[in-house]
Write a protein that holds these residues in place. Structure first.
Motif, short mmCIF file in Angstrom:
data_model
loop_
_atom_site.label_atom_id
_atom_site.label_comp_id
_atom_site.label_asym_id
_atom_site.label_seq_id
_atom_site.Cartn_x
_atom_site.Cartn_y
_atom_site.Cartn_z
N THR A 100 47.07 42.82 37.71
CA THR A 100 45.82 42.89 38.47
C THR A 100 45.08 41.56 38.41
O THR A 100 44.97 40.94 37.35
CB THR A 100 44.92 44.01 37.92
OG1 THR A 100 45.60 45.26 38.03
CG2 THR A 100 43.61 44.07 38.68
N THR A 101 44.58 41.11 39.53
CA THR A 101 43.86 39.83 39.62
C THR A 101 42.74 39.77 38.60
O THR A 101 41.92 40.69 38.50
CB THR A 101 43.29 39.66 41.03
OG1 THR A 101 44.34 39.68 41.99
CG2 THR A 101 42.52 38.34 41.15
N GLU A 575 37.65 33.68 42.01
CA GLU A 575 38.76 34.63 42.18
C GLU A 575 39.13 34.69 43.65
O GLU A 575 38.26 34.71 44.52
CB GLU A 575 38.37 36.03 41.69
CG GLU A 575 38.10 36.10 40.19
CD GLU A 575 37.46 37.40 39.76
OE1 GLU A 575 37.48 37.68 38.55
OE2 GLU A 575 36.92 38.12 40.63
N MET A 576 40.42 34.73 43.91
CA MET A 576 40.93 34.85 45.27
C MET A 576 42.02 35.91 45.30
O MET A 576 42.84 35.97 44.39
CB MET A 576 41.47 33.51 45.78
CG MET A 576 40.42 32.42 45.89
SD MET A 576 41.05 30.86 46.57
CE MET A 576 42.05 30.29 45.20
N GLU A 577 42.02 36.72 46.34
CA GLU A 577 43.04 37.77 46.44
C GLU A 577 43.36 38.04 47.89
O GLU A 577 42.48 38.03 48.76
CB GLU A 577 42.55 39.05 45.76
CG GLU A 577 43.60 40.16 45.72
CD GLU A 577 43.14 41.38 44.95
OE1 GLU A 577 43.64 41.61 43.84
OE2 GLU A 577 42.27 42.10 45.48
N VAL A 578 44.64 38.31 48.16
CA VAL A 578 45.09 38.77 49.46
C VAL A 578 45.95 40.00 49.23
O VAL A 578 46.80 40.02 48.34
CB VAL A 578 45.88 37.67 50.22
CG1 VAL A 578 47.03 37.14 49.38
CG2 VAL A 578 46.38 38.19 51.55
N GLY A 591 46.90 37.28 43.77
CA GLY A 591 45.57 36.87 43.33
C GLY A 591 45.62 35.69 42.39
O GLY A 591 46.59 35.50 41.64
N TYR A 592 44.57 34.88 42.45
CA TYR A 592 44.38 33.74 41.54
C TYR A 592 42.98 33.81 40.97
O TYR A 592 42.02 34.14 41.70
CB TYR A 592 44.57 32.41 42.27
CG TYR A 592 44.03 31.22 41.50
CD1 TYR A 592 44.73 30.68 40.43
CD2 TYR A 592 42.79 30.66 41.83
CE1 TYR A 592 44.21 29.60 39.71
CE2 TYR A 592 42.27 29.60 41.13
CZ TYR A 592 42.98 29.06 40.07
OH TYR A 592 42.47 28.01 39.36
N LEU A 613 44.92 32.24 36.00
CA LEU A 613 45.83 33.37 36.10
C LEU A 613 46.33 33.49 37.53
O LEU A 613 45.56 33.35 38.48
CB LEU A 613 45.12 34.68 35.73
CG LEU A 613 44.86 35.03 34.26
CD1 LEU A 613 44.06 36.33 34.19
CD2 LEU A 613 46.17 35.18 33.50
N VAL A 614 47.60 33.77 37.67
CA VAL A 614 48.19 34.11 38.96
C VAL A 614 48.89 35.45 38.83
O VAL A 614 49.68 35.65 37.90
CB VAL A 614 49.19 33.04 39.44
CG1 VAL A 614 49.91 33.51 40.71
CG2 VAL A 614 48.48 31.72 39.70
#
Length: 710
Positions: A100-101, A575-578, A591-592, A613-614
């Motif tokens: 999980t991101t 935080e980034m998520e697709v 996610g990053y 984190l990736v």
């Protein structure tokens, strides 16, 4: 000692503004024009993720109890759907959160796990949106995922729905529910280290009319381990019944039980450096456990829900939940620092533990639409009560301090002692009452706001290993505020402010209890939807901090410590998520996250939490082979470290890669091959305990699942 919080603690200006923005709707709602009920139900209500087979969901309610889409929620939210869990063999919550991101899973030892997000421990957990306060900040054993349709993770503070805790994240377990149509499945798994698992799931109507429905999930698993002597078994049972008492009244009764037994678990783990400061490097299978050690735990969760449609799009729901956790164990701990040449220097610490925790939670709320100033808004008001009782007994064994052979020669053959050297433990109760209200305001066609406030009363009595737990707080306010602006049909920007608090029992020089730790979360973000809303993205920047953290300031004449409140820790990050589908053949979640954690002196803190984190996983339906799906899961983290005296312990950055392949033979039969850590990476599982001890993560392994569905 009971006291009302002093004025300095009250966030009067913001809290008052939020209260004025939210609570007046209660008086307005009696005379306003409401939406037609059919229209609202068409817009709201989230189907089970298992029925869609998707990596996305339409809405979540973890933040406010309002069913909000991702773009309508002014915080970062990640969801692990049933399809994701099935694709990658995620049979316990550790596996889910590990992908999980923005979340790290801290496996400090084999049967006790901690979780962190944005630099702080995750201590807030919910079942279907009802919070279950954690007595300790860890999970015993591993919570199985067979019971759940999906797992929602709301990052940042969540004071509106939980009140107490850390500004880290809230994990919301959404249970499976009965279906009207009959469905059934049986999944059998075999794998490395003598792993075996069998789970059956049956659901459908229990009456001709379909007004009574039921579901039963039964399962079990057992496994040896790559760790010496370590073996585990787990049994799961979940039953739930829904009954339509009337056309507008729904009664739900459910219960799940999980029993986890571990032979020769690790209590503590391996020393990470020798007495000269150089790092140790044991084989991955090395364990400090004795051959007689065990750790057994049992979870019992019973819930009753009564839902009532009130008309005009309004509904009310009452949930009563009882949670019981029992744990008994005989454990063997090795402490000390070994000599590099001889391996000597470790000593024995055997102990016996029994723990029982019982919690009762009741949550009552009503939600629905109302009209004001020519626009339609939404409101939720509710109250929550909980009672927790904990009894924890520690019996220390004879022979503590006995020198042990080097770990390279350790076989676990240590005589089981009598556990009567000393007895200690905990015995306390927590009583918790709160009221909350939240409103979603439609300010314009493009601009909406969410305001909310929770008022909390807390009373604790008892002792924790000799320290008093007696404390009381009255009417602690935790506000919530958010703005969402739709740039167009695809993109929205948002800003939010949330709070949370944690009670403290430490006293200052005058003998007064310190104010609670205050946690705050500021967040700005951009949320977008693509490909007819099948693909969603989030970019969030945040600032999170804790204040009033107790720090020892000195000793009284009687030798007791006294404390003072300091600003504590802060974290800043992005935080980034697709997540979603690309075309008809690709589903993914990627996610990053970056987090910078500092103490009050602006020094790096909690360096056991990786800065970077990736988390990425996805599947691809192979066009050349009908019924074949392949996928991969990648977890990468930057280096982590910890200082033990003048010795720095470090784990370099590493990546773990899992692969999967699923083949559907027919409409009823599928098989899935999962291979974990395909590069056979050797890494330390955690530095959560300050860097003095840890153990190595699992090497390459695989399992094969055959599943029949009807």
């Amino acid at each position: 000692m009971s006291h009302r919080l002093p004025p300095v603690f009250r966030r009067s200006s913001l809290a008052t503004a939020v209260l004025l923005a939210t609570l007046p709707t209660l008086s307005v709602a009696e005379d306003v024009i409401v939406l037609d009920a059919v229209e609202v139900s068409g817009q709201r209500g989230e189907p089970s993720s298992e029925s869609t087979g998707s990596y996305t969901v339409g809405s979540t309610s973890t933040a406010t109890k309002l069913d909000l889409t991702a773009r309508e929620t002014p915080q970062a939210v990640s969801v692990a759907t049933r399809q994701q869990m099935d694709d990658f063999g995620q049979d316990d919550i550790n596996d889910v959160l590990d992908s999980t991101t923005g979340v790290t899973v801290e496996r400090a030892e084999t049967d006790r796990t901690y979780y962190t997000s944005r630099g702080f421990d995750i201590t807030n957990f919910q079942y279907d949106g009802v919070g279950l306060p954690m007595v300790y900040g860890n999970v015993l054993g591993k919570i199985d995922t067979a019971f759940f349709d999906r797992v929602e993770v709301l990052r940042g503070a969540n004071g509106l729905m939980t009140g107490i805790g850390n500004p880290s994240a809230t994990v919301n377990f959404i249970r499976k529910r009965p279906t009207v149509d009959t469905q059934a499945s049986v999944a059998a798994t075999v794998g490395s280290h003598e792993y075996g698992r069998l789970v059956s799931d049956v659901s459908g109507s229990m009456s001709d009319s379909g007004n009574v429905r039921g579901r039963l999930v039964v399962g079990g698993e057992g496994s040896e381990s790559y760790l010496d002597r370590y073996e585990t078994t787990r049994q799961m049972l979940y039953g739930v019944i829904e009954a339509d008492l009337t056309d507008t009244t729904l009664l739900t009764l459910g219960h799940f039980t999980q029993t986890s037994d571990a032979d020769s678990p690790m209590w503590g783990s391996l020393p990470l450096f020798y007495s000269d400061g150089t790092p140790t490097n044991y084989t991955r299978s090395t364990s400090t456990s004795a051959d007689w050690a065990y750790w057994n735990s049992r979870y019992h969760n019973t819930f009753v829900e009564l839902g009532q449609q009130l008309g005009g799009g309004w509904q009310a729901k009452l949930n009563v939940t009882r949670l019981e956790i029992d744990s008994d164990s005989k454990l063997f701990y090795q402490y000390g620092t070994p000599d590099k040449d001889t391996g000597l220097g470790l000593a024995a610490y055997p102990s016996e533990y029994d723990l029982t925790k019982e919690q009762w939670i009741a949550d009552l709320y009503a939600s629905g639409p109302f009209s004001l100033a020519g626009r339609t808004h939404e409101l939720v008001v509710g109250s929550n009560w909980s009672y927790s009782e904990l009894d924890d007994v520690s019996r220390y064994g004879q022979g503590i301090g006995t020198p042990l052979p080097p770990l390279e020669q350790w076989t676990g053959n240590y005589p089981e002692p009598s556990f009567d050297a000393r007895v200690d433990g905990s015995d306390w109760t927590d009583k918790y009452i709160s009221s909350y209200a939240a409103a979603r305001w439609s300010l314009t066609d493009r601009l909406s706001a969410i305001t909310g406030l929770r008022m909390t009363w807390l009373d604790s009595h008892g002792t924790n290993y000799g320290d008093s737990k007696d404390t009381s707080y009255d009417a602690v306010d935790t506000p919530y505020a958010g703005l969402i602006y739709d740039l167009n049909d695809q993109h929205s920007v948002y800003a939010s402010y949330t709070e949370i608090f944690t009670p403290q029992t430490e006293e200052d020089l005058s003998g007064d209890r310190l104010d609670p730790i205050e946690g705050q979360n500021y967040e700005l973000g951009l949320k977008s939807e693509y490909l007819d809303r099948r693909l969603q993205t989030t970019v969030a920047v945040f600032h999170t901090d804790q204040k009033n953290v107790a720090t020892q300031a000195g000793l009284l004449a009687n030798g007791d410590a006294y404390y003072e409140a300091e600003d504590g820790l802060s974290s800043d990050g992005i935080e980034m998520e697709v997540v979603g589908a690309i075309g008809e053949r690709i589903q993914l979640t990627a996610g990053y996250s970056y987090v910078d954690i500092e103490d009050e002196a602006n020094n790096a803190a909690r360096t056991f939490v990786p800065e970077h984190l990736v988390r990425a996983k996805g599947t691809y339906d192979v066009p050349a082979v009908n019924g074949l799906k392949v996928g991969a899961l990648v977890r990468w983290q930057s280096d982590i470290s910890a200082m033990v005296g003048d010795v720095e312990v470090k784990q370099d950055s590493y990546a773990l890669v899992d692969l999967m392949a699923n083949y559907r033979f027919s409409d009823n039969w599928t098989t899935t091959l999962n291979v974990y850590n395909v590069t056979d990476e050797k890494y330390l599982s955690s530095l959560y305990w300050g860097g003095s001890q840890s153990y190595y993560g699992a090497p390459v392994s695989a399992d094969l699942t055959v599943k029949w569905t009807y």
